[in-house]
Design a protein around this motif. Structure first.
Motif, short mmCIF file in Angstrom:
data_model
loop_
_atom_site.label_atom_id
_atom_site.label_comp_id
_atom_site.label_asym_id
_atom_site.label_seq_id
_atom_site.Cartn_x
_atom_site.Cartn_y
_atom_site.Cartn_z
N GLN A 161 9.62 -3.14 -2.87
CA GLN A 161 10.47 -3.29 -4.05
C GLN A 161 9.98 -4.37 -5.02
O GLN A 161 10.36 -4.35 -6.19
N GLY A 162 9.19 -5.33 -4.53
CA GLY A 162 8.92 -6.51 -5.33
C GLY A 162 10.08 -7.48 -5.23
O GLY A 162 10.98 -7.33 -4.40
N GLU A 163 10.08 -8.48 -6.08
CA GLU A 163 11.16 -9.47 -6.05
C GLU A 163 12.48 -8.89 -6.53
O GLU A 163 13.55 -9.37 -6.18
N THR A 200 0.84 -1.21 0.00
CA THR A 200 0.00 0.00 0.00
C THR A 200 0.86 1.25 0.00
O THR A 200 0.60 2.20 -0.75
N VAL A 201 1.89 1.26 0.85
CA VAL A 201 2.83 2.37 0.86
C VAL A 201 3.42 2.57 -0.53
O VAL A 201 3.49 3.69 -1.04
N ARG A 202 3.84 1.48 -1.14
CA ARG A 202 4.44 1.55 -2.48
C ARG A 202 3.49 2.22 -3.47
O ARG A 202 3.87 3.14 -4.21
N ARG A 203 2.26 1.78 -3.49
CA ARG A 203 1.32 2.31 -4.47
C ARG A 203 0.98 3.78 -4.20
O ARG A 203 0.89 4.59 -5.15
N GLU A 204 0.84 4.15 -2.95
CA GLU A 204 0.56 5.55 -2.65
C GLU A 204 1.78 6.42 -2.94
O GLU A 204 1.65 7.53 -3.48
N TYR A 205 2.97 5.95 -2.57
CA TYR A 205 4.19 6.70 -2.86
C TYR A 205 4.40 6.88 -4.36
O TYR A 205 4.72 7.97 -4.84
N VAL A 229 9.44 0.94 -5.12
CA VAL A 229 9.98 2.00 -4.30
C VAL A 229 11.19 1.42 -3.59
O VAL A 229 11.09 0.37 -2.93
N ALA A 230 12.35 2.04 -3.76
CA ALA A 230 13.58 1.53 -3.17
C ALA A 230 13.52 1.67 -1.65
O ALA A 230 13.12 2.71 -1.12
N ALA A 231 13.93 0.62 -0.94
CA ALA A 231 13.94 0.63 0.52
C ALA A 231 15.31 1.02 1.02
O ALA A 231 16.30 0.34 0.72
N MET A 232 15.38 2.12 1.80
CA MET A 232 16.61 2.48 2.50
C MET A 232 16.47 2.01 3.94
O MET A 232 15.84 2.65 4.78
N VAL A 233 17.03 0.83 4.23
CA VAL A 233 16.92 0.21 5.54
C VAL A 233 17.87 0.92 6.51
O VAL A 233 18.99 1.28 6.15
N LYS A 234 17.41 1.10 7.74
CA LYS A 234 18.22 1.80 8.73
C LYS A 234 17.97 1.20 10.12
O LYS A 234 16.97 0.52 10.31
N GLY A 237 5.14 10.29 -6.69
CA GLY A 237 6.51 10.42 -7.15
C GLY A 237 7.60 10.06 -6.18
O GLY A 237 8.78 10.19 -6.49
N PHE A 238 7.27 9.57 -4.99
CA PHE A 238 8.30 9.11 -4.06
C PHE A 238 8.86 7.78 -4.57
O PHE A 238 8.11 6.82 -4.75
N ARG A 239 10.19 7.71 -4.75
CA ARG A 239 10.80 6.48 -5.27
C ARG A 239 11.78 5.85 -4.28
O ARG A 239 12.30 4.76 -4.54
N THR A 240 12.04 6.52 -3.16
CA THR A 240 12.86 5.94 -2.11
C THR A 240 12.15 6.13 -0.79
O THR A 240 11.77 7.25 -0.44
N ALA A 241 11.97 5.03 -0.05
CA ALA A 241 11.43 5.09 1.30
C ALA A 241 12.59 5.11 2.28
O ALA A 241 13.44 4.21 2.24
N LEU A 242 12.64 6.13 3.13
CA LEU A 242 13.69 6.19 4.15
C LEU A 242 13.25 5.33 5.34
O LEU A 242 13.23 5.76 6.50
#
Length: 581
Positions: free
Chosen positions: A199-201, A147-152, A208-213, A156-161
């Motif tokens: 990200q999908g597979e 859901t986050v991916r589709r809303e982002y 949406v690229a995941a920036m893991v922290k 235009g959000f392409r990286t999730a912090l």
């Protein structure tokens, strides 16, 4: 058409062609992931008084050649989409037309801390990550992240912090609400689902690229203070649990996370160099790259280089262990450590100078630029995904089914600690505090005097200490115990009328007296009044289990080891406690 502009060519070929055409200044611009704000009407900020951000959008895109930005603030979906397209158009007009990559901190829950997250606003509202952990269902996390991916994507959000996968092992630490709690195994399972949902597979145009922290795990902070601030810089492992904190990151890497963010902390008493993780070669290159095999982008946490002020905060660079170094020396040390990009900074001229002097070979910069450009190509930013549709954004963000799924997750995440009279029935006379009376009126007759009520419903927040620094005040730190006179006021209410107490746990609260005297006690991790009352009246099922223990006293907290999960003596409620209604 240059080869890099030809969508039919292989990504690696396009990357190399574009890289060969870039000037040192254009390469240096890629190494910064700065912050932007937008005007509420969806237009870029072209004038600034410098109070929040010192440079305008054209300054950063056209003059400094930056193409990675973190949007600050909460706005409407259509306006965000319009703004995104406007800055993409601005970037398209530069010499090489490199598209912008837009990122965001979490936007789907209830916390609003400009240093870490935003409340949901126009987006669908879900529990905090702690609430997802309370449910403990990887399929729910997968659905949430999708859901986050589709809303982002729609705006235009392409990286999730995010996701944030530090382990919540120090009860006082301010950043726990963004974690999956204290359980390393569960956190590992949930981060795999989260990364797949974003990200999908594999990374592609619908990802949406995941920036893991925050690598290598930011939980074990001395005294629970946060390393955004000088008094919280020390990260310690008195229980010898360093490897335990790495377990979730192994799962994130196995799931294919695209990016990784090291934390600010300065490790003390280990075999690692005693410098912040963003400068730490043994941690970034030795551990993350070589031992764990991570091949993606490493972006520092925000503001390591230039001592820029945030709301007047002193020592804002958080360059722990290297405070004495110049900006150029700090930059070189981080690049030597293996960093690809600097978060919250915007000084590409420093990179240009380091290359010109020979201190940093251009080939070293090329290695990082190559990773950054490759991700833009994989995400389709050079091709069909450069622009978004504002009408589609308005229809997608906060869509009815997304909102309903978030509301259902809120109810599932509520954690019943003691049930007493629950579930409630009929239409009792209700006295409410920190609950919307208009909402409560759908469940009972709302009265103004607790003495006239059959039942009270009281919502509380986890206690914290006020801090004088404005920026630090957003990070709730310090004591977890309810202080006087507030504690006595609460206990007096509990003595006056049977009370259902709901405590929002952004950190573990110390509440033995409240737990003993409340008619029922519920923990929430981000839930609406409707969600709480639906559970209390048996209209929805609570499934939550505590993602960390609730300590009995501050003395027990202070005696516990910060790197050891659930280490306080005789907790009021143990990790995993929860009753089913």
């Amino acid at each position: 058409m240059h080869p890099y502009q030809d969508a039919s060519r292989p990504v690696d070929e396009r990357v190399e062609d574009l890289l060969s055409r870039m000037t040192p200044e254009e390469k240096a611009g890629q190494l910064f992931h700065s912050m932007l704000m937008m005007n509420p009407d969806g237009t870029p900020v072209t004038d600034t008084d410098g109070s929040m951000l010192p440079l305008t959008t054209p300054d950063l895109i056209e003059d400094r050649r930056l193409t990675h930005f973190n949007l600050l603030g909460t706005y409407g979906a259509r306006e965000m989409a319009l703004w995104h397209n406007a800055i993409q158009e601005m970037a398209a007009g530069t010499r090489l037309g490199i598209p912008v990559s837009l990122s965001t901190d979490p936007r789907h829950a209830f916390t609003d801390n400009i240093g870490a997250s935003f409340n949901a606003g126009a987006f669908s509202a879900w529990p905090e990550a702690l609430g997802l952990a309370a449910v403990g269902d990887p399929e729910l996390v997968l659905a949430f992240a999708d859901t986050v991916r589709r809303e982002y994507l729609s705006v235009g959000f392409r990286t999730a912090l995010h996701p944030q996968i530090d382990l919540a092992t120090e009860p006082r630490w301010a950043r726990q609400s963004g974690t999956f709690g204290s359980d390393a195994k569960l956190t590992g399972e949930l981060v795999e689902a989260y990364v797949r949902g974003l990200q999908g597979e594999s990374l592609g145009k619908d990802s949406v690229a995941a920036m893991v922290k925050h690598f290598p795990g930011g939980g074990p902070q001395k005294d629970g203070e946060d390393p955004h601030f000088p008094h919280g810089k020390e990260q310690v492992y008195p229980g010898g649990m360093r490897e335990h904190h790495l377990e979730p990151f192994r799962h994130a890497i196995a799931a294919g996370c695209s990016q990784m963010m090291p934390y600010y902390g300065q490790p003390i008493g280990t075999d690692w160099e005693e410098v912040g993780f963003g400068f730490n070669q043994g941690v970034i290159t030795g551990l993350l790259r070589e031992e764990l095999g991570f091949t993606g982008i490493v972006c520092t946490d925000w503001g390591l280089l230039t001592d820029s002020s945030i709301f007047g905060e002193p020592h804002a660079a958080r360059a722990w262990g290297v405070e004495h170094l110049s900006v150029a020396e700090r930059t070189a040390k981080a690049l030597d450590a293996g960093v690809d990009q600097f978060g919250g900074e915007q000084c590409p001229e420093v990179i240009v100078e380091l290359m010109a002097s020979g201190r940093i070979p251009e080939a070293r910069v090329d290695a990082s630029v190559r990773r950054l450009l490759r991700e833009k190509f994989l995400l389709g930013l050079f091709d069909e995904r450069r622009y978004v549709d504002p009408d589609e954004a308005a229809e997608t963000v906060g869509r009815a089914d997304f909102t309903a799924a978030g509301a259902a997750a809120q109810r599932r995440s509520l954690t019943v600690l003691t049930d007493g009279p629950l579930p409630l029935s009929g239409r009792p006379k209700l006295y409410v505090e920190n609950v919307d009376p208009a909402v409560a009126a759908a469940y009972g007759e709302v009265v103004a005097d607790p003495a006239a009520a059959d039942l009270a419903v009281l919502r509380l927040r986890t206690p914290y200490e006020e801090r004088p620094n404005l920026f630090e005040s957003f990070f709730h730190s310090g004591s977890l115990a309810f202080a006087e006179p507030e504690l006595t006021r609460i206990l007096d209410l509990l003595a006056t009328v049977p009370t259902v107490v709901c405590v929002n746990l952004e950190r573990p609260a110390v509440l033995p007296e409240i737990a003993e005297r409340a008619a029922a006690l519920i923990a929430d991790f981000g839930a609406s009044d409707e969600a709480l009352l639906d559970v209390a009246f048996g209209r929805a099922r609570a499934e939550g289990r505590l993602p960390f223990e609730l300590p009995r006293s501050m003395a027990a907290v202070e005696a516990a080891r910060p790197d050891v999960p659930n280490d306080t003596a005789d907790p009021v409620f143990a990790h995993g406690h929860g009753l089913s209604l």
